[in-house]
Design an enzyme around this catalytic site. Structure first.
Site, PDB file in Angstrom:
ATOM      1  N   LEU A   1       0.824  -1.198   0.000  1.00 56.90           N
ATOM      2  CA  LEU A   1       0.000   0.000   0.000  1.00 56.90           C
ATOM      3  C   LEU A   1       0.861   1.252   0.000  1.00 56.90           C
ATOM      4  O   LEU A   1       1.925   1.285   0.624  1.00 56.90           O
ATOM      5  CB  LEU A   1      -0.877   0.050   1.251  1.00 56.90           C
ATOM      6  N   CYS A   2       0.380   2.254  -0.688  1.00 58.97           N
ATOM      7  CA  CYS A   2       0.891   3.620  -0.562  1.00 58.97           C
ATOM      8  C   CYS A   2      -0.340   4.502  -0.718  1.00 58.97           C
ATOM      9  O   CYS A   2      -1.458   3.999  -0.671  1.00 58.97           O
ATOM     10  CB  CYS A   2       2.006   3.915  -1.570  1.00 58.97           C
ATOM     11  N   GLY A   3      -0.180   5.775  -0.897  1.00 61.31           N
ATOM     12  CA  GLY A   3      -1.342   6.648  -0.990  1.00 61.31           C
ATOM     13  C   GLY A   3      -2.280   6.287  -2.123  1.00 61.31           C
ATOM     14  O   GLY A   3      -3.483   6.143  -1.933  1.00 61.31           O
TER      15      GLY A   3
END
Length: 153
Positions: free
Chosen positions: A66-68
């Site tokens: 996950l990232c933004g």
């Protein structure tokens, strides 16, 4: 019991904590590659690359990154040979990405979707199996051939 790796930078940090708990409750062994504390200045490759390497080495069966937006995590994970990461925000792609493309790293945006949908997508991803159909094997062999090429040749 499936061994699942999970990693996130600050953009996916809160969702990662929720998903790691849900994975554990569902019976998965969760390997957390970080971040282990919220730091707005951290960088997704520092967490996603170790996760992707663990998937490629068979140390975990599948990965969740996950990232933004999920885009950076997907780009970083796909730099590791043997990783087939997909940016997934819908159920159809979560299933078909595994069935047709043997996706082994699931990427999503912590700032894009909520925890309920994220969990539904991950359940779909983890429950799917590669079909092994000849046409899909042929396509994956073409991708692997690219991975095996040396830079500059």
């Amino acid at each position: 019991m499936m061994r699942v790796g999970i990693a996130a930078d600050h953009g996916g940090f809160n969702l990662k904590a929720e998903l790691a708990g849900s994975l554990s409750k569902s019976g998965c062994e969760v390997v957390d590659f970080g971040a282990h504390q919220l730091n707005p200045g951290d960088d997704y490759p520092d967490f996603v690359i170790p996760l992707a390497r663990a998937v490629a080495a068979g140390e975990v069966e599948r990965g969740v990154a996950l990232c933004g937006s999920g885009v950076g995590a997907s780009i970083a994970a796909n730099k590791i040979p043997g990783v087939r990461a997909g940016l997934i925000h819908d159920v159809f792609s979560a299933r078909q990405g595994v069935e047709d493309d043997d996706m082994n790293v699931f990427c999503l945006g912590g700032k894009v979707i909520g925890s309920a949908l994220a969990w539904e997508l991950i359940e779909t991803f983890l429950g799917a199996r590669f079909s092994g159909a000849l046409r899909h094997q042929r396509r994956l062999a073409k991708v692997q051939a690219i991975e095996n090429q040396k830079v500059g040749t």
